[in-house]
Motif scaffolding. Structure first.
Motif, PDB file in Angstrom:
ATOM      1  N   GLY A 212      -5.695   4.680   6.704  1.00 57.09           N
ATOM      2  CA  GLY A 212      -4.709   3.642   6.469  1.00 57.09           C
ATOM      3  C   GLY A 212      -4.439   2.833   7.716  1.00 57.09           C
ATOM      4  O   GLY A 212      -5.066   3.058   8.766  1.00 57.09           O
ATOM      5  N   PRO A 213      -3.504   1.902   7.662  1.00 59.10           N
ATOM      6  CA  PRO A 213      -3.188   1.047   8.817  1.00 59.10           C
ATOM      7  C   PRO A 213      -2.737   1.839  10.034  1.00 59.10           C
ATOM      8  O   PRO A 213      -2.950   1.407  11.176  1.00 59.10           O
ATOM      9  N   ASN A 214      -2.099   3.003   9.795  1.00 61.85           N
ATOM     10  CA  ASN A 214      -1.577   3.795  10.910  1.00 61.85           C
ATOM     11  C   ASN A 214      -2.239   5.164  11.012  1.00 61.85           C
ATOM     12  O   ASN A 214      -1.652   6.107  11.541  1.00 61.85           O
ATOM     13  N   GLY A 215      -3.452   5.284  10.490  1.00 58.76           N
ATOM     14  CA  GLY A 215      -4.148   6.562  10.562  1.00 58.76           C
ATOM     15  C   GLY A 215      -4.412   7.136   9.184  1.00 58.76           C
ATOM     16  O   GLY A 215      -4.196   6.470   8.160  1.00 58.76           O
ATOM     17  N   PRO A 216      -4.853   8.379   9.114  1.00 55.54           N
ATOM     18  CA  PRO A 216      -5.176   9.000   7.823  1.00 55.54           C
ATOM     19  C   PRO A 216      -3.962   9.097   6.904  1.00 55.54           C
ATOM     20  O   PRO A 216      -2.854   9.378   7.355  1.00 55.54           O
ATOM     21  N   GLU A 217      -4.192   8.862   5.609  1.00 53.46           N
ATOM     22  CA  GLU A 217      -3.138   8.943   4.598  1.00 53.46           C
ATOM     23  C   GLU A 217      -3.607   9.845   3.463  1.00 53.46           C
ATOM     24  O   GLU A 217      -4.783   9.865   3.117  1.00 53.46           O
ATOM     25  N   GLU A 218      -2.674  10.583   2.869  1.00 60.71           N
ATOM     26  CA  GLU A 218      -3.001  11.402   1.705  1.00 60.71           C
ATOM     27  C   GLU A 218      -2.628  10.652   0.429  1.00 60.71           C
ATOM     28  O   GLU A 218      -1.494  10.225   0.260  1.00 60.71           O
ATOM     29  N   TRP A 219      -3.605  10.496  -0.447  1.00 55.47           N
ATOM     30  CA  TRP A 219      -3.413   9.814  -1.719  1.00 55.47           C
ATOM     31  C   TRP A 219      -3.716  10.753  -2.868  1.00 55.47           C
ATOM     32  O   TRP A 219      -4.579  11.618  -2.768  1.00 55.47           O
ATOM     33  N   SER A 220      -3.019  10.559  -3.971  1.00 56.17           N
ATOM     34  CA  SER A 220      -3.426  11.212  -5.211  1.00 56.17           C
ATOM     35  C   SER A 220      -4.443  10.307  -5.899  1.00 56.17           C
ATOM     36  O   SER A 220      -4.491   9.099  -5.649  1.00 56.17           O
ATOM     37  N   LEU A 221      -5.261  10.881  -6.755  1.00 53.82           N
ATOM     38  CA  LEU A 221      -6.240  10.084  -7.477  1.00 53.82           C
ATOM     39  C   LEU A 221      -5.552   9.050  -8.371  1.00 53.82           C
ATOM     40  O   LEU A 221      -6.030   7.921  -8.514  1.00 53.82           O
ATOM     41  N   ALA A 222      -4.423   9.424  -8.963  1.00 55.07           N
ATOM     42  CA  ALA A 222      -3.686   8.495  -9.816  1.00 55.07           C
ATOM     43  C   ALA A 222      -3.193   7.285  -9.016  1.00 55.07           C
ATOM     44  O   ALA A 222      -3.291   6.141  -9.468  1.00 55.07           O
ATOM     45  N   ALA A 223      -2.645   7.540  -7.833  1.00 53.79           N
ATOM     46  CA  ALA A 223      -2.152   6.445  -7.001  1.00 53.79           C
ATOM     47  C   ALA A 223      -3.295   5.537  -6.559  1.00 53.79           C
ATOM     48  O   ALA A 223      -3.169   4.309  -6.560  1.00 53.79           O
ATOM     49  N   TYR A 224      -4.426   6.143  -6.192  1.00 53.55           N
ATOM     50  CA  TYR A 224      -5.567   5.349  -5.734  1.00 53.55           C
ATOM     51  C   TYR A 224      -6.137   4.513  -6.875  1.00 53.55           C
ATOM     52  O   TYR A 224      -6.507   3.352  -6.687  1.00 53.55           O
ATOM     53  N   GLY A 225      -6.209   5.096  -8.070  1.00 51.72           N
ATOM     54  CA  GLY A 225      -6.675   4.342  -9.219  1.00 51.72           C
ATOM     55  C   GLY A 225      -5.750   3.184  -9.559  1.00 51.72           C
ATOM     56  O   GLY A 225      -6.200   2.077  -9.866  1.00 51.72           O
ATOM     57  N   PHE A 226      -4.454   3.431  -9.500  1.00 50.81           N
ATOM     58  CA  PHE A 226      -3.487   2.379  -9.773  1.00 50.81           C
ATOM     59  C   PHE A 226      -3.569   1.285  -8.710  1.00 50.81           C
ATOM     60  O   PHE A 226      -3.418   0.090  -9.019  1.00 50.81           O
ATOM     61  N   PHE A 227      -3.820   1.665  -7.473  1.00 49.97           N
ATOM     62  CA  PHE A 227      -3.952   0.694  -6.389  1.00 49.97           C
ATOM     63  C   PHE A 227      -5.122  -0.249  -6.663  1.00 49.97           C
ATOM     64  O   PHE A 227      -5.061  -1.446  -6.365  1.00 49.97           O
TER      65      PHE A 227
ATOM     66  N   ARG B 221       0.826  -1.204   0.000  1.00 46.80           N
ATOM     67  CA  ARG B 221       0.000   0.000   0.000  1.00 46.80           C
ATOM     68  C   ARG B 221       0.864   1.259   0.000  1.00 46.80           C
ATOM     69  O   ARG B 221       0.605   2.212  -0.738  1.00 46.80           O
ATOM     70  N   GLU B 222       1.910   1.265   0.812  1.00 40.43           N
ATOM     71  CA  GLU B 222       2.772   2.442   0.925  1.00 40.43           C
ATOM     72  C   GLU B 222       3.582   2.667  -0.351  1.00 40.43           C
ATOM     73  O   GLU B 222       3.778   3.813  -0.785  1.00 40.43           O
ATOM     74  N   ILE B 223       4.043   1.580  -0.959  1.00 40.38           N
ATOM     75  CA  ILE B 223       4.793   1.708  -2.214  1.00 40.38           C
ATOM     76  C   ILE B 223       3.912   2.331  -3.288  1.00 40.38           C
ATOM     77  O   ILE B 223       4.323   3.264  -3.989  1.00 40.38           O
ATOM     78  N   VAL B 224       2.703   1.816  -3.430  1.00 42.90           N
ATOM     79  CA  VAL B 224       1.804   2.347  -4.459  1.00 42.90           C
ATOM     80  C   VAL B 224       1.443   3.799  -4.162  1.00 42.90           C
ATOM     81  O   VAL B 224       1.444   4.644  -5.062  1.00 42.90           O
ATOM     82  N   ARG B 225       1.154   4.104  -2.917  1.00 43.87           N
ATOM     83  CA  ARG B 225       0.750   5.463  -2.546  1.00 43.87           C
ATOM     84  C   ARG B 225       1.826   6.478  -2.912  1.00 43.87           C
ATOM     85  O   ARG B 225       1.543   7.524  -3.497  1.00 43.87           O
TER      86      ARG B 225
END
Length: 281
Positions: free
Chosen positions: A232-247, A120-124
């Motif tokens: 996320g596993p350790n609290g709120p995480e900031e994602w880009s739309l591109a990263a979330y789509g790829f995930f 998850r962290e790598i993709v994010r």
């Protein structure tokens, strides 16, 4: 039969008649473009500009390319091909970032939950880096322009040569990224859900998501650039739309490997990195 005079030609123009005239002309232009097969790329450079930039004489240039048209098609092929690295969502910094994330959190490889967190962290982080590099790349924008307009090129020989260069660039990109995704999956304890798909298709679908959002960003930046705050596993995480789509693509196409052994995976991963270092020298 004489042509119908427009309001402008009879001196009777009003704002309404002007708008009708503009629409009539634009519709005519659209029909011409449609018959031509669409718009095409034009090169906004001159031979004088090229000679000055290269520091060569006109005589030298014409020894290399006797005709301007020959130079232009070779330039288009060079821009389309893998030598300029304009193809798809290719970025060495993204690959380096992904590897660094693994190196920083090797302890997470010990458990299935840790490996899921690491993926998850790598993709994010890496997909966000990849998207940022993509939309800032003049090479990528040129690649997109050539890909979108190739069928509109009127000269068949030019069209074929540029298409072949684009296909070569795509093949290089897909193979490079497939190797990267396969290596990352192995160290993180994942495998393809459908082995027959191959990592090449994973690379193609992932690039399509990132590149597609790159195009959307040009016309809808507010939607694409707005960050997503996800739990996320350790609290709120900031994602880009591109990263979330790829995930989403990653989660659909890979699954945990039940035969994963951390020691074997880590040994194989380090050997693979060493081989890649040697081959790049």
């Amino acid at each position: 039969m004489s042509e119908t005079a427009s309001p402008m030609e009879t001196g009777e123009a009003t704002s309404e008649s002007m708008e009708r005239l503009r629409r009539r002309l634009l519709d005519a232009a659209q029909r011409i473009v449609e018959r031509a097969g669409g718009v095409s790329v034009t090169l906004d450079i001159t031979l004088d500009m090229v000679m000055k930039e290269a520091g060569v004489s006109r005589t030298s240039l014409y020894r290399a390319w006797p005709r301007k048209e020959e130079f232009e098609v070779d330039l288009l092929c060079d821009l389309a091909g893998p030598s300029w690295q304009g193809t798809a969502a290719f970025d060495e910094e993204t690959i380096l970032l992904a590897r660094n994330v693994v190196a920083e959190r090797l302890e997470l490889l010990q458990t299935s939950g840790g490996r899921e967190q690491l993926l998850r962290e790598i993709v994010r982080r890496a997909a966000n880096q990849n998207f940022s590099a993509l939309v800032a790349s003049a090479q990528w924008r040129t690649y997109v322009a050539l890909t979108a307009t190739i069928l509109s090129m009127p000269d068949e020989d030019r069209r074929t040569r540029v298409r072949d260069s684009l296909q070569q660039a795509e093949a290089v990109f897909i193979q490079h990224m497939a190797v990267f995704y396969e290596g990352m999956s192995a160290i993180l304890g994942y495998r393809l859900r459908e082995p027959d798909l191959g990592f090449e298709r994973l690379a193609a679908v992932g690039a399509a998501v990132v590149e597609g959002l790159g195009l959307r960003q040009l016309i809808s930046a507010a939607t694409v650039d707005a960050p997503l705050i996800l739990e996320g596993p350790n609290g709120p995480e900031e994602w880009s739309l591109a990263a979330y789509g790829f995930f989403g693509v990653i989660n659909q196409m890979i699954e945990p490997d039940p035969g994963y052994d951390v020691t074997t995976a880590l040994t194989d991963y380090l050997k693979s990195l060493a081989q890649q270092e040697v081959s790049s020298e």
